[in-house]
Scaffold this active site. Sequence first.
Site, PDB file in Angstrom:
ATOM      1  N   ILE A  16       0.836  -1.208   0.000  1.00 11.69           N
ATOM      2  CA  ILE A  16       0.000   0.000   0.000  1.00 11.69           C
ATOM      3  C   ILE A  16       0.865   1.251   0.000  1.00 11.69           C
TER       4      ILE A  16
ATOM      5  N   THR B 270      12.290  -4.997   4.615  1.00 10.14           N
ATOM      6  CA  THR B 270      12.127  -6.370   5.112  1.00 10.14           C
ATOM      7  C   THR B 270      11.789  -7.228   3.896  1.00 10.14           C
TER       8      THR B 270
ATOM      9  N   ASP C 277      15.067   1.709   9.727  1.00 15.69           N
ATOM     10  CA  ASP C 277      14.054   1.116  10.596  1.00 15.69           C
ATOM     11  C   ASP C 277      13.311   2.238  11.332  1.00 15.69           C
TER      12      ASP C 277
ATOM     13  N   PHE D  54       2.876   3.860   7.269  1.00 10.88           N
ATOM     14  CA  PHE D  54       2.423   2.558   6.757  1.00 10.88           C
ATOM     15  C   PHE D  54       3.292   1.425   7.291  1.00 10.88           C
TER      16      PHE D  54
ATOM     17  N   GLU E 223       4.865  -4.834  10.293  1.00  9.48           N
ATOM     18  CA  GLU E 223       4.749  -6.247   9.947  1.00  9.48           C
ATOM     19  C   GLU E 223       3.252  -6.481   9.765  1.00  9.48           C
TER      20      GLU E 223
ATOM     21  N   THR F 132       8.070  -3.556  15.639  1.00  8.66           N
ATOM     22  CA  THR F 132       7.841  -2.552  14.585  1.00  8.66           C
ATOM     23  C   THR F 132       6.509  -1.835  14.776  1.00  8.66           C
TER      24      THR F 132
ATOM     25  N   THR G   2      -6.030  -0.568  11.023  1.00  7.11           N
ATOM     26  CA  THR G   2      -6.685  -1.598  10.200  1.00  7.11           C
ATOM     27  C   THR G   2      -8.055  -1.946  10.767  1.00  7.11           C
ATOM     28  N   ASP G   3      -8.921  -2.472   9.901  1.00  4.19           N
ATOM     29  CA  ASP G   3     -10.242  -2.923  10.373  1.00  4.19           C
ATOM     30  C   ASP G   3     -10.121  -4.092  11.342  1.00  4.19           C
ATOM     31  N   GLU G   4      -8.958  -4.775  11.310  1.00  3.36           N
ATOM     32  CA  GLU G   4      -8.800  -5.945  12.186  1.00  3.36           C
ATOM     33  C   GLU G   4      -8.817  -5.577  13.666  1.00  3.36           C
TER      34      GLU G   4
ATOM     35  N   TYR H  17      -1.038  -9.880  15.321  1.00  2.24           N
ATOM     36  CA  TYR H  17      -0.919  -8.750  14.400  1.00  2.24           C
ATOM     37  C   TYR H  17      -1.933  -7.664  14.762  1.00  2.24           C
TER      38      TYR H  17
ATOM     39  N   LYS I 225      -1.436  -3.813  16.142  1.00  5.42           N
ATOM     40  CA  LYS I 225      -1.965  -2.638  15.433  1.00  5.42           C
ATOM     41  C   LYS I 225      -2.904  -1.839  16.345  1.00  5.42           C
TER      42      LYS I 225
ATOM     43  N   ASN J  45      -7.086  -4.728   1.393  1.00  4.93           N
ATOM     44  CA  ASN J  45      -6.773  -4.083   0.114  1.00  4.93           C
ATOM     45  C   ASN J  45      -6.477  -5.123  -0.965  1.00  4.93           C
TER      46      ASN J  45
ATOM     47  N   ASN K  42     -14.418 -16.094   1.269  1.00  5.66           N
ATOM     48  CA  ASN K  42     -13.166 -16.577   0.674  1.00  5.66           C
ATOM     49  C   ASN K  42     -13.417 -17.596  -0.434  1.00  5.66           C
TER      50      ASN K  42
HETATM   51  P1  NAD Z   1       3.450  -4.737   3.417  1.00  6.21           P
HETATM   52  O1  NAD Z   1       3.836  -5.868   4.309  1.00  6.21           O
HETATM   53  O2  NAD Z   1       3.279  -4.987   1.959  1.00  6.21           O
HETATM   54  O3  NAD Z   1       4.517  -3.552   3.553  1.00  6.21           O
HETATM   55  C1  NAD Z   1       5.053  -3.150   4.785  1.00  6.21           C
HETATM   56  C2  NAD Z   1       6.271  -2.284   4.497  1.00  6.21           C
HETATM   57  O4  NAD Z   1       6.793  -1.811   5.743  1.00  6.21           O
HETATM   58  C3  NAD Z   1       7.407  -3.029   3.778  1.00  6.21           C
HETATM   59  O5  NAD Z   1       7.931  -2.236   2.745  1.00  6.21           O
HETATM   60  C4  NAD Z   1       8.445  -3.225   4.880  1.00  6.21           C
HETATM   61  O6  NAD Z   1       9.776  -3.285   4.389  1.00  6.21           O
HETATM   62  C5  NAD Z   1       8.203  -2.002   5.733  1.00  6.21           C
HETATM   63  N1  NAD Z   1       8.669  -2.173   7.119  1.00  6.21           N
HETATM   64  C6  NAD Z   1       8.417  -3.225   7.939  1.00  6.21           C
HETATM   65  N2  NAD Z   1       9.020  -3.028   9.127  1.00  6.21           N
HETATM   66  C7  NAD Z   1       9.639  -1.812   9.065  1.00  6.21           C
HETATM   67  C8  NAD Z   1      10.399  -1.056   9.971  1.00  6.21           C
HETATM   68  N3  NAD Z   1      10.661  -1.514  11.199  1.00  6.21           N
HETATM   69  N4  NAD Z   1      10.871   0.143   9.579  1.00  6.21           N
HETATM   70  C9  NAD Z   1      10.635   0.604   8.326  1.00  6.21           C
HETATM   71  N5  NAD Z   1       9.917  -0.073   7.410  1.00  6.21           N
HETATM   72  C10 NAD Z   1       9.418  -1.278   7.779  1.00  6.21           C
HETATM   73  O7  NAD Z   1       2.133  -4.144   4.074  1.00  6.21           O
HETATM   74  P2  NAD Z   1       0.853  -3.439   3.428  1.00  6.21           P
HETATM   75  O8  NAD Z   1      -0.152  -4.447   3.135  1.00  6.21           O
HETATM   76  O9  NAD Z   1       1.287  -2.480   2.387  1.00  6.21           O
HETATM   77  O10 NAD Z   1       0.333  -2.606   4.694  1.00  6.21           O
HETATM   78  C11 NAD Z   1       0.741  -1.266   4.918  1.00  6.21           C
HETATM   79  C12 NAD Z   1       0.026  -0.731   6.146  1.00  6.21           C
HETATM   80  O11 NAD Z   1      -1.380  -0.794   5.951  1.00  6.21           O
HETATM   81  C13 NAD Z   1       0.311  -1.524   7.421  1.00  6.21           C
HETATM   82  O12 NAD Z   1       0.400  -0.623   8.495  1.00  6.21           O
HETATM   83  C14 NAD Z   1      -0.919  -2.418   7.574  1.00  6.21           C
HETATM   84  O13 NAD Z   1      -1.141  -2.737   8.933  1.00  6.21           O
HETATM   85  C15 NAD Z   1      -2.003  -1.503   7.016  1.00  6.21           C
HETATM   86  N6  NAD Z   1      -3.188  -2.164   6.445  1.00  6.21           N
HETATM   87  C16 NAD Z   1      -3.044  -3.103   5.464  1.00  6.21           C
HETATM   88  C17 NAD Z   1      -4.186  -3.665   4.885  1.00  6.21           C
HETATM   89  C18 NAD Z   1      -4.078  -4.684   3.758  1.00  6.21           C
HETATM   90  O14 NAD Z   1      -5.095  -5.190   3.319  1.00  6.21           O
HETATM   91  N7  NAD Z   1      -2.908  -4.993   3.245  1.00  6.21           N
HETATM   92  C19 NAD Z   1      -5.451  -3.267   5.318  1.00  6.21           C
HETATM   93  C20 NAD Z   1      -5.553  -2.314   6.344  1.00  6.21           C
HETATM   94  C21 NAD Z   1      -4.408  -1.760   6.883  1.00  6.21           C
HETATM   95  O1  TDX Z   2      -3.462 -19.240   2.255  1.00  5.34           O
HETATM   96  C1  TDX Z   2      -4.438 -18.597   2.682  1.00  5.34           C
HETATM   97  N1  TDX Z   2      -5.670 -19.180   2.688  1.00  5.34           N
HETATM   98  C2  TDX Z   2      -6.799 -18.556   3.142  1.00  5.34           C
HETATM   99  O2  TDX Z   2      -7.889 -19.127   3.127  1.00  5.34           O
HETATM  100  C3  TDX Z   2      -4.313 -17.234   3.164  1.00  5.34           C
HETATM  101  C4  TDX Z   2      -2.987 -16.535   3.173  1.00  5.34           C
HETATM  102  C5  TDX Z   2      -5.454 -16.605   3.618  1.00  5.34           C
HETATM  103  N2  TDX Z   2      -6.659 -17.241   3.621  1.00  5.34           N
HETATM  104  C6  TDX Z   2      -7.849 -16.519   4.145  1.00  5.34           C
HETATM  105  C7  TDX Z   2      -7.661 -15.913   5.528  1.00  5.34           C
HETATM  106  C8  TDX Z   2      -8.531 -14.686   5.480  1.00  5.34           C
HETATM  107  O3  TDX Z   2      -9.862 -15.019   5.825  1.00  5.34           O
HETATM  108  O4  TDX Z   2      -8.055 -15.400   3.284  1.00  5.34           O
HETATM  109  C9  TDX Z   2      -8.479 -14.260   4.019  1.00  5.34           C
HETATM  110  C10 TDX Z   2      -7.518 -13.112   3.773  1.00  5.34           C
HETATM  111  O5  TDX Z   2      -6.271 -13.473   4.333  1.00  5.34           O
HETATM  112  P1  TDX Z   2      -4.987 -12.501   4.215  1.00  5.34           P
HETATM  113  O6  TDX Z   2      -4.763 -12.166   2.795  1.00  5.34           O
HETATM  114  O7  TDX Z   2      -3.883 -13.144   4.978  1.00  5.34           O
HETATM  115  O8  TDX Z   2      -5.513 -11.171   4.910  1.00  5.34           O
HETATM  116  P2  TDX Z   2      -6.145 -10.885   6.363  1.00  5.34           P
HETATM  117  O9  TDX Z   2      -5.713 -11.907   7.341  1.00  5.34           O
HETATM  118  O10 TDX Z   2      -7.617 -10.676   6.187  1.00  5.34           O
HETATM  119  O11 TDX Z   2      -5.422  -9.505   6.725  1.00  5.34           O
HETATM  120  C11 TDX Z   2      -5.283  -8.468   5.729  1.00  5.34           C
HETATM  121  O12 TDX Z   2      -6.250  -7.471   5.875  1.00  5.34           O
HETATM  122  C12 TDX Z   2      -6.140  -6.599   6.973  1.00  5.34           C
HETATM  123  C13 TDX Z   2      -3.889  -7.872   5.761  1.00  5.34           C
HETATM  124  O13 TDX Z   2      -2.918  -8.888   5.647  1.00  5.34           O
HETATM  125  C14 TDX Z   2      -3.690  -7.050   7.012  1.00  5.34           C
HETATM  126  O14 TDX Z   2      -2.412  -6.432   6.980  1.00  5.34           O
HETATM  127  C15 TDX Z   2      -4.763  -6.002   7.084  1.00  5.34           C
HETATM  128  O15 TDX Z   2      -4.656  -5.262   8.255  1.00  5.34           O
END
Ligand code: NAD
Ligand code: TDX
Length: 340
Positions: free
Chosen positions: A13, A37, A60, A80, A83, A99, A125-127, A149, A153, A179, A248
């Site tokens: 993101i 990372t 970091d 953003f 982990e 982190t 996050t919505d989680e 996780y 958060k 996302n 899913n």
């Molecule tokens: P991602 O895992 O793809 O990216 C995380 C980034 O943070 C990476 O580039 C990593 O190198 C960097 N990072 C990790 N530890 C670090 C540290 N200690 N210092 C500096 N950089 C560091 O994650 P994402 O899916 O892009 O999520 C980004 C943000 O959005 C996160 O805060 C996550 O909790 C939040 N979020 C994600 C989702 C989703 O669906 N992916 C939904 C809601 C919220």
């Molecule tokens: O192998 C899999 N099989 C499976 O059934 C994986 C990796 C996931 N799943 C299921 C678990 C969840 O119900 O799919 C759904 C989505 O899983 P993830 O992609 O791991 O996402 P989720 O656990 O919902 O969390 C994501 O959304 C909220 C992001 O990873 C988080 O960073 C964000 O905060």
Amino acid sequence: MVKVLVTGGAGFIGSNFVRWAHRVHPDWHITTLDKLTYAGRLENLKEVMESPRHVFVKGDIADAAIAAPLVKQSNIVVNFAAETHVDRSILSAGEFIQTDIFGTFVLLEAAREAKDLKVFVQISTDEVYGSVATGESTETDELKPRNPYSASKAGADRLAYSYWATYQVPVIITRASNNYGANQFPEKVIPLFITNAIDNIQVPLYGDGLNIRDWLHVEDHCSGVDLLIEKGTPGEVYNIGGGNEVTNIDLTHRILALTGRTDALIKRVADRPGHDRRYCLNTSKLKSLGWAPKAQWESGFAETVQWYRENEWWWRPIKENDPAFREYYKTQYANRAPHA
Ligand code: NAD
Ligand code: TDX
């Protein structure tokens, strides 16, 4: 120039946000701070790496020597960095605490001393609401995170709020839903299943497959954050959700159809421990500021599948050549029991 610090900007993101903001804000100078990372990929930023309006710093967020001066010189900070993978947090939570909580603390401490900071966006996050069986989560709901996780958060979310309440750091907290889009690391369900399906490898569906996620296009997430930088009120929390509730199993069927595969690829495996059943966000607070998601679920999702088909250069080296990813995949899936 407006000085903007984006942490975690080499991730999924964050990099979409950096590229998007670089396009729409010619008056922004963006510094990306990222530890690189396993989830941080410099190739996600190649569009902006040569730009005079962007600089990349490897570091970091928990390292005050690097992070604090960058925060102190900024007008806008968007955090953003985190982990982010629930399954990894179940295997080992330490890095999530370090982190997501301690790293956020380091940034917030520096923000107390920033002279011209207009806004500090904490990406939550919505989680953090936990599993919601029915109805929608609103911003004032109790937080009930249920995995390491989301608990980390939630800690960062409330810590950020405390820096507004206590020290008037201009914090805005966003809680987005799941996302989808380009450049998502192939451990998450959508890119994992798409890339497995492309390669005719089974897709490991957890439990009964009836868990529900609300999918938000990553660019709609970016536009929501951008609007909040402009119009959000410090101290407030804003949900950002796509309004696309999908089980899913439906998601899996969609991926298999779009990649020309059949249900034979579905492998029903043991459930994720503590698997949240459903997330669903009420987004009227953000909508009242003028935001609306642009992406249509069906076409936006089909375009996402197409992106992974056309950009094998991006994910294939991770899945095939990165020993750490292969090790993770083995740990997570090789000996996983079948779904009962
Ligand atoms: P991602 O895992 O793809 O990216 C995380 C980034 O943070 C990476 O580039 C990593 O190198 C960097 N990072 C990790 N530890 C670090 C540290 N200690 N210092 C500096 N950089 C560091 O994650 P994402 O899916 O892009 O999520 C980004 C943000 O959005 C996160 O805060 C996550 O909790 C939040 N979020 C994600 C989702 C989703 O669906 N992916 C939904 C809601 C919220
Ligand atoms: O192998 C899999 N099989 C499976 O059934 C994986 C990796 C996931 N799943 C299921 C678990 C969840 O119900 O799919 C759904 C989505 O899983 P993830 O992609 O791991 O996402 P989720 O656990 O919902 O969390 C994501 O959304 C909220 C992001 O990873 C988080 O960073 C964000 O905060």
